[in-house]
Design a protein around this motif. Sequence first.
Motif, short mmCIF file in Angstrom:
data_model
loop_
_atom_site.label_atom_id
_atom_site.label_comp_id
_atom_site.label_asym_id
_atom_site.label_seq_id
_atom_site.Cartn_x
_atom_site.Cartn_y
_atom_site.Cartn_z
N GLY A 1 -7.02 2.32 5.35
CA GLY A 1 -7.54 2.84 4.46
C GLY A 1 -8.73 3.59 4.63
N LYS B 1 0.65 -1.22 0.06
CA LYS B 1 0.15 0.08 -0.03
C LYS B 1 0.88 1.35 -0.04
CE LYS B 1 -3.32 2.34 2.91
NZ LYS B 1 -4.27 2.45 4.05
N ASP C 1 -6.82 -1.73 0.21
CA ASP C 1 -7.49 -1.19 1.60
C ASP C 1 -8.68 -2.08 1.75
OD1 ASP C 1 -5.96 1.05 1.79
OD2 ASP C 1 -7.18 2.39 0.73
N LEU D 1 -4.79 0.38 -4.90
CA LEU D 1 -4.76 0.98 -3.64
C LEU D 1 -6.27 0.75 -3.12
CD1 LEU D 1 -3.06 2.42 -1.63
CD2 LEU D 1 -3.87 4.59 -2.51
#
Length: 78
Positions: free
Chosen positions: A67, A21, A48, A44
């Motif tokens: 996230g 991440k 998350d 991304l």
Amino acid sequence: MAETYRKSKIEHYLERLQIRKQSLMNQMEMAELEHSREFICGQLSAIDLIILEITVEFGLGNTKNEGGEADDRECSPK
């Protein structure tokens, strides 16, 4: 002992996801990858979601850097 071993493996996997991440977040800031920004943002978001699902499923209380809204800001067009 097996339960502790499994929890340790899950925590290690979460650490690797956090590293991925962070790498993607760094790529979002790179000018030479501007054309791939939408793709990176999708990756991304997926990471998350995986982090959130694993954290909830296995009852891991560490929710920092999980996230959500902060990363949504990163994905907005510049």
